[in-house]
Design an enzyme around this catalytic site. Structure first.
Site, PDB file in Angstrom:
ATOM      1  N   ARG A 122      17.371 -29.697  43.515  1.00  0.00           N
ATOM      2  CA  ARG A 122      16.029 -30.133  43.953  1.00  0.00           C
ATOM      3  C   ARG A 122      16.193 -31.437  44.711  1.00  0.00           C
ATOM      4  NH1 ARG A 122      11.665 -29.606  39.154  1.00  0.00           N
ATOM      5  NH2 ARG A 122      10.165 -30.073  40.784  1.00  0.00           N
ATOM      6  N   ARG A 399       6.584 -31.320  27.396  1.00  0.00           N
ATOM      7  CA  ARG A 399       6.407 -32.061  28.642  1.00  0.00           C
ATOM      8  C   ARG A 399       5.125 -31.625  29.340  1.00  0.00           C
ATOM      9  NH1 ARG A 399      10.393 -30.748  32.669  1.00  0.00           N
ATOM     10  NH2 ARG A 399       8.754 -31.774  33.817  1.00  0.00           N
TER      11      ARG A 399
HETATM   12  C1  UD1 Z   1       5.949 -29.744  42.408  1.00  0.00           C
HETATM   13  C2  UD1 Z   1       5.517 -29.506  40.986  1.00  0.00           C
HETATM   14  C3  UD1 Z   1       6.351 -28.399  40.341  1.00  0.00           C
HETATM   15  C4  UD1 Z   1       6.326 -27.155  41.224  1.00  0.00           C
HETATM   16  C5  UD1 Z   1       6.684 -27.470  42.668  1.00  0.00           C
HETATM   17  C6  UD1 Z   1       6.518 -26.290  43.607  1.00  0.00           C
HETATM   18  C7  UD1 Z   1       4.764 -31.703  40.316  1.00  0.00           C
HETATM   19  C8  UD1 Z   1       4.993 -32.897  39.460  1.00  0.00           C
HETATM   20  N1  UD1 Z   1       5.677 -30.736  40.231  1.00  0.00           N
HETATM   21  O1  UD1 Z   1       7.306 -30.191  42.352  1.00  0.00           O
HETATM   22  O2  UD1 Z   1       5.813 -28.124  39.063  1.00  0.00           O
HETATM   23  O3  UD1 Z   1       7.247 -26.206  40.709  1.00  0.00           O
HETATM   24  O4  UD1 Z   1       5.841 -28.531  43.154  1.00  0.00           O
HETATM   25  O5  UD1 Z   1       5.222 -25.815  43.566  1.00  0.00           O
HETATM   26  O6  UD1 Z   1       3.749 -31.599  40.978  1.00  0.00           O
HETATM   27  N2  UD1 Z   1      12.520 -29.728  48.636  1.00  0.00           N
HETATM   28  C9  UD1 Z   1      13.539 -30.148  49.468  1.00  0.00           C
HETATM   29  N3  UD1 Z   1      13.613 -31.475  49.759  1.00  0.00           N
HETATM   30  C10 UD1 Z   1      12.711 -32.381  49.264  1.00  0.00           C
HETATM   31  C11 UD1 Z   1      11.685 -31.942  48.430  1.00  0.00           C
HETATM   32  C12 UD1 Z   1      11.603 -30.600  48.122  1.00  0.00           C
HETATM   33  O7  UD1 Z   1      14.351 -29.356  49.930  1.00  0.00           O
HETATM   34  O8  UD1 Z   1      12.847 -33.572  49.582  1.00  0.00           O
HETATM   35  C13 UD1 Z   1      12.408 -28.285  48.285  1.00  0.00           C
HETATM   36  C14 UD1 Z   1      12.552 -28.013  46.805  1.00  0.00           C
HETATM   37  O9  UD1 Z   1      13.921 -27.913  46.423  1.00  0.00           O
HETATM   38  C15 UD1 Z   1      11.806 -26.713  46.674  1.00  0.00           C
HETATM   39  C16 UD1 Z   1      10.676 -26.860  47.698  1.00  0.00           C
HETATM   40  O10 UD1 Z   1      11.103 -27.882  48.595  1.00  0.00           O
HETATM   41  O11 UD1 Z   1      12.633 -25.643  47.053  1.00  0.00           O
HETATM   42  C17 UD1 Z   1       9.344 -27.237  47.126  1.00  0.00           C
HETATM   43  O12 UD1 Z   1       9.483 -28.333  46.247  1.00  0.00           O
HETATM   44  P1  UD1 Z   1       8.319 -29.396  46.038  1.00  0.00           P
HETATM   45  O13 UD1 Z   1       7.023 -28.795  46.467  1.00  0.00           O
HETATM   46  O14 UD1 Z   1       8.722 -30.676  46.636  1.00  0.00           O
HETATM   47  O15 UD1 Z   1       8.334 -29.558  44.458  1.00  0.00           O
HETATM   48  P2  UD1 Z   1       7.972 -30.838  43.630  1.00  0.00           P
HETATM   49  O16 UD1 Z   1       6.965 -31.659  44.342  1.00  0.00           O
HETATM   50  O17 UD1 Z   1       9.241 -31.477  43.166  1.00  0.00           O
END
Ligand code: UD1
Length: 432
Positions: A122, A399
């Site tokens: 992630r 959590r």
């Molecule tokens: C949030 C939620 C989590 C949920 C996820 C997707 C919170 C606290 N958590 O997590 O419960 O499962 O959204 O709906 O709100 N990615 C990248 N680079 C980055 C950031 C993300 O490649 O810098 C990728 C991730 O690996 C993933 C996708 O983007 O494959 C979506 O992730 P993201 O929407 O950012 O998840 P979170 O915000 O961490």
């Protein structure tokens, strides 16, 4: 350590109120760092470990945080220690949410890199890229993101995310509201959590257009003001409870829920044969005797959420026929599957998909939680299984689900929490 002991086979019935949204609460709490005076008051904040972890982080930064009767009050006037330490960030990745507001308000921040996650890589590259575009220099130093605005403040910019990220959209938004000039965020996440965050920021005095769409336009302001806001209800808890009713062939009513936020889940439950009735803030579900197999593809909102993928997989073990579960967001989010198979399910993983062959009766066993939603799927398996299921390591569950065993018990399930010694070995059989 705690475990849940479940005697399966009891149909759920009754009415249950959904708690406040964990993920929305975390975003709103981070935004409470932005006003330089006054008290931000957020109501309907669930009593969860993740909420307390972020509250502690805000305190370490210098904020005063009180939590009583599901209402959280944050005074951020004295925030001056601009470092989010590894010890807290490693407990909860959403701690990265403090990067945007700290950088926006103080022009510098030092935030630990979150590191790995139970269900695969992630990265936080999109967060870092957004801050760079807004005029910050970013260096990585001993596992920390060290961010500084090149000038005295961040400067508005055009951001275009290469993929939809809830966290990066939220962070960019919180950084941009105090930046100089205008910012455009293209390919922004449209999850309810992001709209709720944007609405709070507008209430605080921010200028944001396009809320609820994938293009957000922000005009920076000099100052934000502390306000009161009510948190959303938890759409994932709602989906989990409905799925629990479906897998036990029960009939339940949820209150305190906005049905529009779980439209994709309700559509799939209907396709599985459930009868759904909604009002403005309730959902009633009556499950059929036999569930239809329904494939899902987890994608960003408004499509089916990845945070319901594991629970849906559990449900499909009880459908008459095969279904395919695909996760386009976390390709490796399948740690629950070997555990569901220990309960007698027949599920094969192939790349980012799983094939579930349904309708074999599950049998109780000891199973191990590996992450938050995986724990929920194992509880669902236990509720449907014959005999006793023990779900170990449920600290993951704590959590993100508020009093889940109490809620399930009130709906007629046999679920109890017990303590156990993780390292105690079973007694050897007595010799004759
Ligand atoms: C949030 C939620 C989590 C949920 C996820 C997707 C919170 C606290 N958590 O997590 O419960 O499962 O959204 O709906 O709100 N990615 C990248 N680079 C980055 C950031 C993300 O490649 O810098 C990728 C991730 O690996 C993933 C996708 O983007 O494959 C979506 O992730 P993201 O929407 O950012 O998840 P979170 O915000 O961490």
């Amino acid at each position: 350590m705690d475990k849940l002991v479940i005697e399966g086979g009891k149909p759920l019935s009754g009415t249950v109120a959904v708690s406040g949204s964990k993920n929305t609460a975390l975003a709103l709490m981070a935004a409470a760092l932005l006003p330089a005076s006054g008290k931000t008051v957020i109501s309907r904040v669930p009593d969860l470990r993740d909420v307390h972890t972020l509250a502690n982080l805000l305190r370490i930064l210098g904020a005063r945080v009180d939590y009583e009767n599901h209402t959280l009050t944050v005074s951020a006037a004295n925030v001056s220690h601009l470092e989010a330490p590894y010890e807290l960030v490693k407990k909860m990745r959403a701690s990265i949410y403090v990067l945007g507001p700290l950088l926006g308000r103080f022009a510098k921040a030092r935030v630990s890199l979150p590191g790995g996650c139970a269900f695969g890589p992630r990265p936080v590259d999109l967060h870092i890229e957004a801050m760079r575009k807004l005029g910050a220099t970013i260096e990585l130093d001993e596992g920390y993101i060290v961010a500084k605005a090149k000038r005295k403040t961040l400067i508005g910019a055009k951001l275009n995310f290469k993929l939809v990220s809830v966290g990066a959209t939220g962070n960019a938004l919180m950084a941009a509201v105090l930046a100089k000039g205008s910012t455009q965020i293209a390919n922004a996440a449209v999850e309810p959590e992001i709209s709720a965050l944007a609405k709070l920021l507008v209430k605080m005095g921010a200028k944001i257009d396009g809320i609820g769409t994938s293009t957000l336009e922000i005009e920076g302001v000099n100052e934000l003001y502390a306000v009161r806001e009510e948190n959303l209800c938890d759409r994932i808890e709602a989906g989990t409870l409905l799925t629990a009713a479906a897998i036990t062939h029960g009939k339940i009513t949820l209150t305190d829920i906005e049905p529009i936020h779980i439209k994709a889940i309700l559509q799939k439950l209907e396709a599985a044969g459930c009868t759904i009735k909604t009002t403005a803030n309730t959902v009633e579900l009556r499950a059929p005797k036999k569930l239809n197999p329904v494939s899902i593809v987890a994608k960003p909102y408004p499509k089916f959420p990845t945070d319901m993928q594991a629970q849906w997989t559990a449900l499909m073990t009880q459908a008459v026929g095969a279904s395919k579960i695909t996760d386009t967001i976390y390709a490796e989010r399948f740690k629950h599957i070997p555990e569901l198979n220990r309960l007698g399910a027949e599920i094969d993983i192939n790349g980012n998909s799983a094939l579930v062959r349904g309708v074999k009766k599950l049998k109780g066993a000891k199973v191990m939680s590996t992450d938050l939603r995986a724990s929920a799927s194992l509880i669902l398996g236990g509720l449907a299984a014959e005999g006793t299921t023990e779900v170990l390591r449920i600290y993951h569950l704590d959590r993100g689900y508020e009093k889940i065993e109490e809620k399930l018990r009130n709906l007629g399930a046999s679920v109890r929490r017990e303590q156990y010694d993780e390292f105690a070995s079973p007694k050897p059989p007595e010799e004759d």
